[in-house]
Design a protein around this motif. Structure first.
Motif, PDB file in Angstrom:
ATOM      1  N   VAL A 134      47.756  10.739 -12.855  1.00 46.76           N
ATOM      2  CA  VAL A 134      48.278   9.725 -11.934  1.00 46.76           C
ATOM      3  C   VAL A 134      47.136   8.925 -11.310  1.00 46.76           C
ATOM      4  O   VAL A 134      47.182   7.693 -11.237  1.00 46.76           O
ATOM      5  CB  VAL A 134      49.139  10.377 -10.833  1.00 46.76           C
ATOM      6  N   ILE A 135      46.091   9.661 -10.855  1.00 47.84           N
ATOM      7  CA  ILE A 135      44.961   8.988 -10.197  1.00 47.84           C
ATOM      8  C   ILE A 135      44.141   8.181 -11.207  1.00 47.84           C
ATOM      9  O   ILE A 135      43.887   6.993 -11.003  1.00 47.84           O
ATOM     10  CB  ILE A 135      44.062  10.023  -9.482  1.00 47.84           C
ATOM     11  N   MET A 136      43.733   8.835 -12.284  1.00 45.55           N
ATOM     12  CA  MET A 136      42.884   8.167 -13.279  1.00 45.55           C
ATOM     13  C   MET A 136      43.758   7.473 -14.327  1.00 45.55           C
ATOM     14  O   MET A 136      43.665   7.733 -15.531  1.00 45.55           O
ATOM     15  CB  MET A 136      41.948   9.186 -13.941  1.00 45.55           C
ATOM     16  N   ASN A 137      44.574   6.553 -13.859  1.00 44.68           N
ATOM     17  CA  ASN A 137      45.424   5.800 -14.785  1.00 44.68           C
ATOM     18  C   ASN A 137      44.627   4.694 -15.459  1.00 44.68           C
ATOM     19  O   ASN A 137      43.480   4.410 -15.092  1.00 44.68           O
ATOM     20  CB  ASN A 137      46.636   5.226 -14.043  1.00 44.68           C
ATOM     21  N   HIS A 138      45.248   4.055 -16.431  1.00 39.15           N
ATOM     22  CA  HIS A 138      44.557   3.035 -17.236  1.00 39.15           C
ATOM     23  C   HIS A 138      44.049   1.889 -16.373  1.00 39.15           C
ATOM     24  O   HIS A 138      42.912   1.419 -16.559  1.00 39.15           O
ATOM     25  CB  HIS A 138      45.513   2.502 -18.312  1.00 39.15           C
ATOM     26  N   HIS A 139      44.840   1.456 -15.432  1.00 43.37           N
ATOM     27  CA  HIS A 139      44.458   0.310 -14.599  1.00 43.37           C
ATOM     28  C   HIS A 139      43.236   0.632 -13.742  1.00 43.37           C
ATOM     29  O   HIS A 139      42.350  -0.210 -13.592  1.00 43.37           O
ATOM     30  CB  HIS A 139      45.638  -0.111 -13.712  1.00 43.37           C
ATOM     31  N   LEU A 140      43.189   1.837 -13.180  1.00 48.22           N
ATOM     32  CA  LEU A 140      42.041   2.213 -12.349  1.00 48.22           C
ATOM     33  C   LEU A 140      40.774   2.319 -13.199  1.00 48.22           C
ATOM     34  O   LEU A 140      39.702   1.871 -12.775  1.00 48.22           O
ATOM     35  CB  LEU A 140      42.307   3.548 -11.650  1.00 48.22           C
ATOM     36  N   CYS A 141      40.896   2.889 -14.392  1.00 51.21           N
ATOM     37  CA  CYS A 141      39.733   3.025 -15.279  1.00 51.21           C
ATOM     38  C   CYS A 141      39.157   1.656 -15.642  1.00 51.21           C
ATOM     39  O   CYS A 141      37.933   1.448 -15.590  1.00 51.21           O
ATOM     40  CB  CYS A 141      40.121   3.788 -16.548  1.00 51.21           C
ATOM     41  N   VAL A 142      40.029   0.738 -16.010  1.00 54.88           N
ATOM     42  CA  VAL A 142      39.581  -0.617 -16.356  1.00 54.88           C
ATOM     43  C   VAL A 142      38.969  -1.296 -15.143  1.00 54.88           C
ATOM     44  O   VAL A 142      37.930  -1.974 -15.248  1.00 54.88           O
ATOM     45  CB  VAL A 142      40.756  -1.455 -16.915  1.00 54.88           C
ATOM     46  N   LEU A 143      39.586  -1.094 -13.971  1.00 52.12           N
ATOM     47  CA  LEU A 143      39.077  -1.704 -12.743  1.00 52.12           C
ATOM     48  C   LEU A 143      37.682  -1.180 -12.402  1.00 52.12           C
ATOM     49  O   LEU A 143      36.793  -1.965 -12.031  1.00 52.12           O
ATOM     50  CB  LEU A 143      40.038  -1.412 -11.586  1.00 52.12           C
ATOM     51  N   LEU A 144      37.468   0.130 -12.527  1.00 48.05           N
ATOM     52  CA  LEU A 144      36.162   0.720 -12.232  1.00 48.05           C
ATOM     53  C   LEU A 144      35.078   0.175 -13.153  1.00 48.05           C
ATOM     54  O   LEU A 144      33.962  -0.126 -12.715  1.00 48.05           O
ATOM     55  CB  LEU A 144      36.241   2.243 -12.341  1.00 48.05           C
ATOM     56  N   VAL A 145      35.408   0.052 -14.440  1.00 52.15           N
ATOM     57  CA  VAL A 145      34.435  -0.484 -15.402  1.00 52.15           C
ATOM     58  C   VAL A 145      34.170  -1.958 -15.137  1.00 52.15           C
ATOM     59  O   VAL A 145      33.022  -2.425 -15.189  1.00 52.15           O
ATOM     60  CB  VAL A 145      34.921  -0.261 -16.850  1.00 52.15           C
ATOM     61  N   MET A 146      35.229  -2.714 -14.825  1.00 52.03           N
ATOM     62  CA  MET A 146      35.061  -4.146 -14.519  1.00 52.03           C
ATOM     63  C   MET A 146      34.198  -4.351 -13.282  1.00 52.03           C
ATOM     64  O   MET A 146      33.319  -5.229 -13.266  1.00 52.03           O
ATOM     65  CB  MET A 146      36.428  -4.800 -14.329  1.00 52.03           C
ATOM     66  N   LEU A 147      34.420  -3.550 -12.242  1.00 45.39           N
ATOM     67  CA  LEU A 147      33.609  -3.650 -11.026  1.00 45.39           C
ATOM     68  C   LEU A 147      32.142  -3.311 -11.325  1.00 45.39           C
ATOM     69  O   LEU A 147      31.231  -3.939 -10.772  1.00 45.39           O
ATOM     70  CB  LEU A 147      34.151  -2.723  -9.948  1.00 45.39           C
ATOM     71  N   SER A 148      31.943  -2.324 -12.190  1.00 45.10           N
ATOM     72  CA  SER A 148      30.572  -1.967 -12.589  1.00 45.10           C
ATOM     73  C   SER A 148      29.896  -3.129 -13.302  1.00 45.10           C
ATOM     74  O   SER A 148      28.731  -3.459 -13.024  1.00 45.10           O
ATOM     75  CB  SER A 148      30.595  -0.729 -13.499  1.00 45.10           C
ATOM     76  N   TRP A 149      30.629  -3.762 -14.212  1.00 44.18           N
ATOM     77  CA  TRP A 149      30.094  -4.909 -14.948  1.00 44.18           C
ATOM     78  C   TRP A 149      29.811  -6.091 -14.017  1.00 44.18           C
ATOM     79  O   TRP A 149      28.741  -6.715 -14.088  1.00 44.18           O
ATOM     80  CB  TRP A 149      31.075  -5.337 -16.046  1.00 44.18           C
ATOM     81  N   ILE A 150      30.756  -6.402 -13.147  1.00 38.70           N
ATOM     82  CA  ILE A 150      30.598  -7.555 -12.247  1.00 38.70           C
ATOM     83  C   ILE A 150      29.403  -7.360 -11.324  1.00 38.70           C
ATOM     84  O   ILE A 150      28.582  -8.271 -11.140  1.00 38.70           O
ATOM     85  CB  ILE A 150      31.889  -7.786 -11.431  1.00 38.70           C
ATOM     86  N   THR A 151      29.280  -6.162 -10.735  1.00 34.20           N
ATOM     87  CA  THR A 151      28.150  -5.875  -9.847  1.00 34.20           C
ATOM     88  C   THR A 151      26.832  -5.979 -10.597  1.00 34.20           C
ATOM     89  O   THR A 151      25.855  -6.537 -10.081  1.00 34.20           O
ATOM     90  CB  THR A 151      28.298  -4.470  -9.240  1.00 34.20           C
ATOM     91  N   SER A 152      26.802  -5.456 -11.821  1.00 29.86           N
ATOM     92  CA  SER A 152      25.579  -5.487 -12.623  1.00 29.86           C
ATOM     93  C   SER A 152      25.190  -6.911 -12.998  1.00 29.86           C
ATOM     94  O   SER A 152      24.004  -7.282 -12.934  1.00 29.86           O
ATOM     95  CB  SER A 152      25.769  -4.644 -13.891  1.00 29.86           C
ATOM     96  N   VAL A 153      26.176  -7.719 -13.377  1.00 33.06           N
ATOM     97  CA  VAL A 153      25.908  -9.115 -13.736  1.00 33.06           C
ATOM     98  C   VAL A 153      25.382  -9.890 -12.529  1.00 33.06           C
ATOM     99  O   VAL A 153      24.401 -10.650 -12.637  1.00 33.06           O
ATOM    100  CB  VAL A 153      27.183  -9.790 -14.291  1.00 33.06           C
ATOM    101  N   LEU A 154      26.002  -9.686 -11.372  1.00 33.16           N
ATOM    102  CA  LEU A 154      25.568 -10.385 -10.153  1.00 33.16           C
ATOM    103  C   LEU A 154      24.153  -9.976  -9.752  1.00 33.16           C
ATOM    104  O   LEU A 154      23.346 -10.824  -9.332  1.00 33.16           O
ATOM    105  CB  LEU A 154      26.543 -10.112  -9.010  1.00 33.16           C
ATOM    106  N   ASP A 155      23.841  -8.692  -9.879  1.00 26.09           N
ATOM    107  CA  ASP A 155      22.489  -8.241  -9.548  1.00 26.09           C
ATOM    108  C   ASP A 155      21.471  -8.813 -10.534  1.00 26.09           C
ATOM    109  O   ASP A 155      20.362  -9.197 -10.138  1.00 26.09           O
ATOM    110  CB  ASP A 155      22.408  -6.716  -9.548  1.00 26.09           C
ATOM    111  N   GLY A 156      21.847  -8.875 -11.815  1.00 24.36           N
ATOM    112  CA  GLY A 156      20.965  -9.480 -12.811  1.00 24.36           C
ATOM    113  C   GLY A 156      20.682 -10.940 -12.496  1.00 24.36           C
ATOM    114  O   GLY A 156      19.540 -11.407 -12.599  1.00 24.36           O
TER     115      GLY A 156
END
Length: 322
Positions: A134-156
Motif C-alpha cells: 500500500v505504501i510503496m505503490n507504483h505512483h510513490l515509487c515513480v514520484l520518488l525517482v522523479m524527485l531524485s532526478w529533478i533535484t539532481s538536474v537542478l543541482d547540476g
C-alpha cells in the motif's frame, strides 16, 4: 594592487594520474576493462529487471535506476580519459569541461538520492511489512525517482552556472583525470566565494540529508530485526539489506576518502587516484554485490541467457534449413 590578467580560456589540460609515458598503456588497458565491465554488469541488471515480471517490484525498480546512474557516472569521466591516452593528448575544451561538470554532478547526486530511496524501501518492507504494497505503490515509487532526478538536474545546472562565472589566468592544468568542480575552482583567478558557498551549502543539503535518511532508516530496521525472536527470522530480514548496506558503505566511504585525501595531502595526483574509487570502482562493484548475493537476479539472468541461447539456436537452424 596590480590588475590580474583574466581571460576566457578555450581549453584545459587534464594531468591525470601520472605524467610517466610508460604507464599510459597500463592505465588505458586497466580503465578500458573496468569501464566495459561496469557498463556490461549494470546493463545486465537493467535487462534482468525489465525482462523478468517477478522483478517488477519497488526494490528492483530503484536498483535499475541506480544501475543506469552508475553507467552514466563512469561514462561521463572514463571515455574522455581513454581518448586522451589513445591520442597522447591531455586537452579538454572549455565547453567539454563544463559539460563534464554538469553530468558528473547530476549523476553523483542522483546516486546519492537513489541510495536513500532504497533505504526507505527496505525500512517500509521490514518495519511495516503488512502495509508495504500500500505504501510503496507504483505512483510513490515513480514520484520518488522523479524527485531524485529533478533535484539532481537542478543541482547540476546550479553547479554549472557558478562554474561558468569563474575567470582564469594562464594556469589551466587540472591535476585530475576529469573536470572536478573543486579542482577547477582552485585554478580560478577571480573571486571564488560564491562558487565555494554554493558548493558547501549544496553538499550539506544534498549529501547530509540523504545520508541522515539512510542512517534513520537502518536504525529503525535494526530495532525491528532485534525484536524478532527467531534467529532464522532475523537472518532472513537482515539478508534483504546486506547488498544495499555494502553499496552504501562503498559509496560514502570512498566519497569521504576523496575529500579527506585532498585536504590532507599536497600530492597533485592523489585526489585523482582517490576519486577512482567512487567514480569507477563503486559503479563496477555494484552489479557484483547485487548479483552475487541475490538469488532472484541470478535466476533472472540465467533465464535471460537461456532464452537468448534458444533464439540463436532457432535462428541458426532456420538458416541452415533454408
Amino acid at each position: 594592487m596590480e590588475p590580474k590578467n583574466y581571460t576566457q580560456v578555450s581549453e584545459f589540460i587534464l594531468l591525470g594520474f601520472s605524467e610517466h609515458e610508460l604507464l599510459q598503456p597500463l592505465f588505458y588497458g586497466l580503465f578500458l576493462s573496468m569501464y566495459l565491465a561496469t557498463v556490461l554488469g549494470n546493463l545486465l541488471i537493467i535487462l534482468a529487471t525489465i525482462s523478468d515480471s517477478h522483478l517488477h517490484t519497488p526494490m528492483y525498480f530503484f536498483l535499475s535506476n541506480l544501475s543506469f546512474a552508475d553507467i552514466c557516472i563512469t561514462s561521463t569521466t572514463v571515455p574522455k580519459m581513454l581518448v586522451n591516452i589513445q591520442t597522447h593528448s591531455k586537452v579538454i575544451t572549455y565547453e567539454g569541461c563544463m559539460t563534464q561538470i554538469y553530468f558528473f554532478v547530476l549523476f553523483v547526486v542522483l546516486d546519492n538520492f537513489l541510495l536513500a530511496v532504497m533505504a526507505y524501501d527496505r525500512f517500509v518492507a521490514i518495519c511495516h511489512p503488512l502495509h508495504y504494497t500500500v505504501i510503496m505503490n507504483h505512483h510513490l515509487c515513480v514520484l520518488l525517482v522523479m524527485l531524485s532526478w529533478i533535484t539532481s538536474v537542478l543541482d547540476g545546472v546550479l553547479q554549472n552556472f557558478v562554474a561558468l562565472q569563474l575567470s582564469f589566468c594562464t594556469e589551466v592544468e587540472i591535476p585530475h583525470f576529469f573536470c572536478e568542480p573543486n579542482q577547477l575552482s582552485q585554478l580560478a583567478c577571480s573571486d571564488t566565494f560564491l562558487n565555494d558557498m554554493v558548493t558547501y551549502i549544496t553538499a550539506m543539503l544534498l549529501a547530509v540529508c540523504p545520508l541522515s535518511g539512510i542512517v534513520y532508516s537502518y536504525s529503525k530496521i535494526v530495532s525491528s530485526i532485534s525484536a524478532i525472536s527467531s534467529a532464522k527470522g532475523k537472518y532472513k530480514a537482515f539478508s534483504t539489506c546486506v547488498s544495499h548496506l555494502l553499496v552504501v558503505s562503498l559509496f560514502y566511504c570512498t566519497s569521504l576518502g576523496v575529500y579527506l585525501t585532498s585536504a590532507m595531502t599536497q600530492n597533485q595526483h592523489s585526489t585523482a587516484r582517490a576519486s577512482v574509487m567512487y567514480t569507477v570502482v563503486t559503479p563496477l562493484m555494484n552489479p557484483f554485490i547485487y548479483s552475487l548475493r541475490n538469488k532472484e537476479i541470478k535466476r533472472s539472468l540465467k533465464a535471460l541467457f537461456e532464452k537468448e541461447d534458444i533464439k540463436v539456436v532457432f535462428a541458426f537452424g532456420l538458416k541452415k534449413h533454408c
